[in-house]
Write a protein that holds these residues in place. Structure first.
Motif, PDB file in Angstrom:
ATOM      1  N   ASN A  67      47.170  28.008  38.488  1.00 22.69           N
ATOM      2  CA  ASN A  67      47.951  27.715  39.695  1.00 22.69           C
ATOM      3  C   ASN A  67      47.084  27.401  40.899  1.00 22.69           C
ATOM      4  OD1 ASN A  67      50.471  28.086  38.395  1.00 22.69           O
ATOM      5  ND2 ASN A  67      50.289  30.315  38.653  1.00 22.69           N
ATOM      6  N   HIS A  68      45.783  27.198  40.660  1.00 22.43           N
ATOM      7  CA  HIS A  68      44.850  26.895  41.742  1.00 22.43           C
ATOM      8  C   HIS A  68      44.120  25.593  41.450  1.00 22.43           C
ATOM      9  CE1 HIS A  68      45.253  30.955  43.467  1.00 22.43           C
ATOM     10  NE2 HIS A  68      45.236  31.400  42.207  1.00 22.43           N
ATOM     11  N   GLN A  69      43.766  24.898  42.513  1.00 23.91           N
ATOM     12  CA  GLN A  69      42.912  23.719  42.394  1.00 23.91           C
ATOM     13  C   GLN A  69      41.750  23.880  43.367  1.00 23.91           C
ATOM     14  OE1 GLN A  69      42.949  20.989  40.267  1.00 23.91           O
ATOM     15  NE2 GLN A  69      44.478  22.244  39.184  1.00 23.91           N
ATOM     16  N   PHE A  70      40.534  23.915  42.819  1.00 21.48           N
ATOM     17  CA  PHE A  70      39.336  24.118  43.630  1.00 21.48           C
ATOM     18  C   PHE A  70      38.532  22.819  43.722  1.00 21.48           C
ATOM     19  CE2 PHE A  70      40.298  28.336  41.888  1.00 21.48           C
ATOM     20  CZ  PHE A  70      40.336  29.078  43.060  1.00 21.48           C
ATOM     21  N   ASP A  71      37.928  22.624  44.897  1.00 18.13           N
ATOM     22  CA  ASP A  71      37.014  21.498  45.069  1.00 18.13           C
ATOM     23  C   ASP A  71      35.623  21.855  44.542  1.00 18.13           C
ATOM     24  OD1 ASP A  71      38.731  19.610  46.720  1.00 18.13           O
ATOM     25  OD2 ASP A  71      38.831  21.449  47.924  1.00 18.13           O
ATOM     26  N   TYR A  72      35.243  23.123  44.762  1.00 19.15           N
ATOM     27  CA  TYR A  72      33.914  23.574  44.376  1.00 19.15           C
ATOM     28  C   TYR A  72      34.008  24.924  43.674  1.00 19.15           C
ATOM     29  CZ  TYR A  72      32.497  20.249  48.035  1.00 19.15           C
ATOM     30  OH  TYR A  72      32.327  19.133  48.812  1.00 19.15           O
TER      31      TYR A  72
END
Length: 329
Positions: free
Chosen positions: A64-69
């Motif tokens: 449920n998360h989207q990370f750039d780094y």
């Protein structure tokens, strides 16, 4: 920008969290359920519990998360059993990366904190030479082997990774070098071996500097050694510690290598009997026996713009001041 930092409750990880906050990033600190949160008190931190021992659970925790780094700083440096290094450092990395591959669709950079220890005791013919990125790794510790195994597996994955290989990292909150300060305060300094030992250090905030440079400028697949750019003799660190502690009287003991082998063998055996990890173990023997810790940081300087800001004397001063202020000493 949204960043996930594993090992966030630990020594290096907690400093990476602080720098991410300073940069105004949406900062997520990954911890174990049992982890101390003492260095994660800022209300802007999003704490997330991740189980690196299970790819299935990680996938559920991250979906449920989207990370750039992502900065992977989690790992172990001391274990009771050899296989535990691989379970945590190697398999834990594999589980995390696989979970990221199945859940993160816009990941820009994955920075893995490895170690100079993957190189082992190479280039020890006098005069000692800098360990370079094109040298063949020859790890001589379970810790180094487990880190190298993670690196090698990572190199086969389709993920935008950069690997950092710091030498001995020290600074506030660190506990292994801190034991030397405690020993000197108690009037004893202990060294091993009579052959010259060239050692290198890197202050924790310079590692953090490299992490964010790697996030910004890193090229997928590159590996960088990190130090403060200088080379020291084995007694230098002890001398600086003693100075910052007010020059207490001391006894400086230099033991032969064979005696260290006996001590660490006994320490390893006692640790397994008691179930408590001890600093005097088999890995420690090979680390203290190693005579050459020089490494070439020019690629990090040239490609990332890395430039160490804290030399050893200043870093020791800051560390001892923190230990005193926080009642560790």
């Amino acid at each position: 920008m949204k960043i996930l930092i594993t090992g966030a409750s630990g020594f290096i990880g907690s400093f990476i969290v602080e720098e991410a906050l300073r940069r105004g990033m949406d900062t997520w600190a990954a911890v174990r359920k049992s982890s101390s949160r003492s260095f994660l008190q800022d209300g802007r931190i999003h704490v997330i519990e991740l189980n690196l021992s299970s790819e299935e659970q990680l996938t559920a925790q991250l979906k449920n998360h989207q990370f750039d780094y992502v900065v992977h700083a989690a790992g172990v440096t001391k274990c009771l059993h050899r296989e535990d290094f691989f379970r945590v450092n190697t398999e834990g990395t594999q589980h995390l990366v696989r979970a990221l591959q199945s859940t993160q669709h816009a990941l820009q950079r994955f920075v893995y904190i490895s170690s100079l220890s993957i190189m082992g005791a190479i280039r020890e013919q006098q005069p000692y030479q800098e360990i370079r990125e094109d040298d063949m790794p020859q790890p001589n510790t379970a810790y180094g082997l487990s880190k190298l195994a993670a690196e090698q597996w990572l190199s086969e994955q389709r993920i935008p990774y950069v690997i950092l290989r710091p030498t001995g990292v020290y600074g506030p909150r660190e506990r292994d070098y801190f034991m030397m300060a405690k020993s000197i305060k108690a009037h004893t300094d202990f060294a091993v071996g009579f052959r010259r030992q060239d050692i290198t250090f890197v202050y924790v905030t310079d590692v953090v500097q490299a992490v964010f440079l790697a996030l910004d400028k890193g090229v997928t697949g590159r590996r960088y050694f990190l130090s403060d750019g200088d080379v020291y003799q084995s007694s230098t660190f002890s001398d600086l510690l003693r100075k910052e502690l007010g020059n207490p009287w001391w006894i400086r003991i230099t033991a032969p290598i064979w005696l260290l082998r006996v001590i660490t063998f006994c320490g390893e055996y006692i640790g397994r009997l008691t179930g408590k990890v001890t600093a005097l173990n088999n890995d420690k023997y090979y680390i203290m026996r190693q005579r050459n810790w020089r490494c070439d940081i020019e690629p990090a300087r040239r490609e990332l713009g890395y430039e160490p800001q804290v030399k050893l004397a200043e870093g020791v001063r800051r560390s001892i001041q923190w230990y005193k202020e926080n009642k560790w000493l």
